[in-house]
Design an enzyme around this catalytic site. Structure first.
Site, PDB file in Angstrom:
ATOM      1  N   HIS A 446       0.806  -1.215   0.000  1.00 47.23           N
ATOM      2  CA  HIS A 446       0.000   0.000   0.000  1.00 47.23           C
ATOM      3  C   HIS A 446       0.846   1.275   0.000  1.00 47.23           C
ATOM      4  O   HIS A 446       0.310   2.372  -0.160  1.00 47.23           O
ATOM      5  CB  HIS A 446      -0.937   0.007   1.211  1.00 47.23           C
ATOM      6  CG  HIS A 446      -2.283   0.587   0.903  1.00 47.23           C
ATOM      7  ND1 HIS A 446      -2.550   1.326  -0.227  1.00 47.23           N
ATOM      8  CD2 HIS A 446      -3.457   0.541   1.594  1.00 47.23           C
ATOM      9  CE1 HIS A 446      -3.807   1.707  -0.227  1.00 47.23           C
ATOM     10  NE2 HIS A 446      -4.387   1.246   0.868  1.00 47.23           N
ATOM     11  N   ARG A 447       2.159   1.144   0.182  1.00 42.77           N
ATOM     12  CA  ARG A 447       3.022   2.321   0.056  1.00 42.77           C
ATOM     13  C   ARG A 447       3.139   2.740  -1.401  1.00 42.77           C
ATOM     14  O   ARG A 447       3.269   3.927  -1.709  1.00 42.77           O
ATOM     15  CB  ARG A 447       4.420   2.019   0.601  1.00 42.77           C
ATOM     16  CG  ARG A 447       4.484   1.715   2.095  1.00 42.77           C
ATOM     17  CD  ARG A 447       5.887   1.307   2.493  1.00 42.77           C
ATOM     18  NE  ARG A 447       6.339   0.118   1.764  1.00 42.77           N
ATOM     19  CZ  ARG A 447       7.557  -0.400   1.863  1.00 42.77           C
ATOM     20  NH1 ARG A 447       8.452   0.182   2.649  1.00 42.77           N
ATOM     21  NH2 ARG A 447       7.883  -1.490   1.193  1.00 42.77           N
TER      22      ARG A 447
END
Length: 475
Positions: A446-447
């Site tokens: 999700h980064r």
């Protein structure tokens, strides 16, 4: 008058893959006193990524094996010494040890040969990596030299044989390295196993059958290595015991465990799921098999279409083929897709990858996928084939599993799980009819990947598998 002087050349455990610091010696193919030639395989070792064979880079007579089978050795440690013949210009007097400064030129007397990288053969060109020396030259003394001992004067008496025994090469039964490893872990002498494979090759089934035939009440605790975990359980079923089974955490299993823990606690995982009607894809797979249009010997499976669908989706959304650079605080969008395929082997889970898979045609992808799977099954995957992956597919459906939450391979932004294909009631053209349905799960970092990008990629893969003709129009 010149005299022949015997000198020792030492072969060190080479660096067989980036990030690897040690390897386990599975088996020796030579013993003290054997004559070896340049390029001859002298032993098989197992790293955290692959089982590979090590060729010796010079001619001579084996003087000493420094480690027994089963020993774990650090990279750069001497594992075998070989006595080689040379010429000296003086009388047969003791030859003083060369000064340290004079040793480097001797080790580089053959500039065309570099360290042997397992899986690639000897390197003859330059490299950006710091060169490592695998051999040193020393004169022979009357006693065995320790790996780190300084050079000593020459003496005519050969070193005493090392306490490592091995069956002569000519008498070794025919078996692939994973089978030899399995037999060793189960304590079975391959010479006592009846082969059933082609040309007298011993198979895994032969080893299992031999183990079952000799099964007897076991000791309170049975210790096996990772390569024989499944086989040991099978033997214990046929020979009940109340003891525990201990499986050492090393090799592939140790590396996998460390990588998965690092991934789980470094990259924030998000997983999305979708069910897909893959009836048309399954029909397309059958048509390709029957027609042979991809090639007679090319293996066609639903995984091939899943891989092509994912590659097409990445082409439409290249931002998901990325890597997080913590040091530079940058997101690196990779220029090519190295598609990893998770493969379960007797040694544990490995993830070899197809280099630049996005540029391949469907036929080329099928060939590469078939070779990758077959090499993994034989335990011959090289370290280079498991480096540089950018995105991965894990086919949990082959185990009858519908779906799961796959964990990212370190350094990758996404992994797709392909579940089992089942016949389920499905609304099709306004009616509830039986259709071939599967579940896809996409985990992403999700980064790098937000929910919108991850959803678009997963939706594209689903749409391509529902209507495989789109592989042509979208690709």
């Amino acid at each position: 008058m010149t005299t022949e002087v015997r000198s020792l050349r030492e072969f060190k455990m080479p660096d067989v893959g980036e990030g690897l610091t040690e390897a386990e010696i599975l088996s020796w193919y030579v013993k003290p006193g054997d004559t070896v030639t340049d390029g001859q395989v002298v032993c098989e070792v197992e790293t955290a990524k692959a089982a590979v064979e090590l060729p010796i880079p010079f001619n001579g007579v084996v003087e000493q094996l420094f480690f027994p089978e089963g020993a774990t050795v650090d990279v750069g440690t001497v594992i075998i010494s070989v006595a080689v013949a040379g010429q000296a210009g003086a009388a047969p007097a003791a030859v003083p040890a060369p000064a340290p400064a004079a040793e480097a030129p001797a080790a580089e007397a053959e500039p065309e040969r570099r360290e042997v990288l397992v899986g690639y053969g000897p390197r003859t060109g330059g490299s950006q990596r710091r060169a490592r020396r695998t051999t040193t030259t020393k004169t022979v003394t009357a006693s065995k030299p320790a790996p780190a001992a300084p050079a000593a004067p020459v003496a005519p008496a050969p070193a005493a044989p090392a306490p490592v025994a091995e069956v002569p090469v000519g008498e070794r039964p025919l078996a692939k390295p994973p089978v030899r490893k399995l037999a060793k872990d189960l304590g079975i002498d391959l010479r006592a196993v009846t082969p059933t494979g082609p040309d007298g090759v011993i198979t895994r089934e032969d080893v299992h059958a031999h183990a079952a035939a000799q099964a007897a009440p076991a000791a309170p605790a049975v210790e096996v290595t990772e390569a024989a975990e499944v086989a040991a359980v099978e033997v214990l079923v046929s020979a009940p015991t109340t003891g525990d089974v201990r499986v050492p955490i090393k090799g592939v299993r140790k590396a996998t465990a460390q990588a998965m823990v690092a991934s789980a606690f470094t990259a924030p995982h998000v997983t999305e799921f979708v069910q897909v009607d893959v009836t048309r894809t399954m029909k397309f797979v059958r048509r390709l098999k029957e027609s042979g249009e991809l090639g007679r010997d090319v293996r066609v499976s639903p995984l091939l279409l899943v891989a092509k669908a994912l590659l097409t989706a990445i082409k439409r959304h290249p931002e998901i083929n990325a890597q997080w650079d913590e040091a530079a605080q940058e997101i690196v969008i990779k220029g090519q897709v190295n598609l990893g395929i998770a493969a379960a082997t007797p040694r544990g889970l490995i993830v070899p990858n197809i280099k630049d898979a996005g540029s391949r045609t469907l036929s080329g992808l099928a060939v590469a996928l078939g070779e990758l799977v077959e090499t993994a099954r034989q335990g011959k995957t090289s370290p280079a084939d498991m480096q540089g992956g950018t995105v991965t597919i894990t086919n949990v459906g082959v185990f009858g599993v519908d779906t799961g939450t796959p964990i990212l391979n370190p350094g990758e932004a996404a992994i797709l799980a392909f579940g089992a294909v089942r016949e389920l009631p499905w609304v099709h053209k306004g009616k509830v009819v039986p259709r071939q349905v599967t579940t896809l799960a996409l985990s992403f970092d999700h980064r790098l990947v937000d929910g919108e990008l991850g959803s678009k990629v997963l939706a594209d893969v689903a749409a391509l598998l529902e209507y495989p003709k789109r592989l042509i129009t979208w690709g």
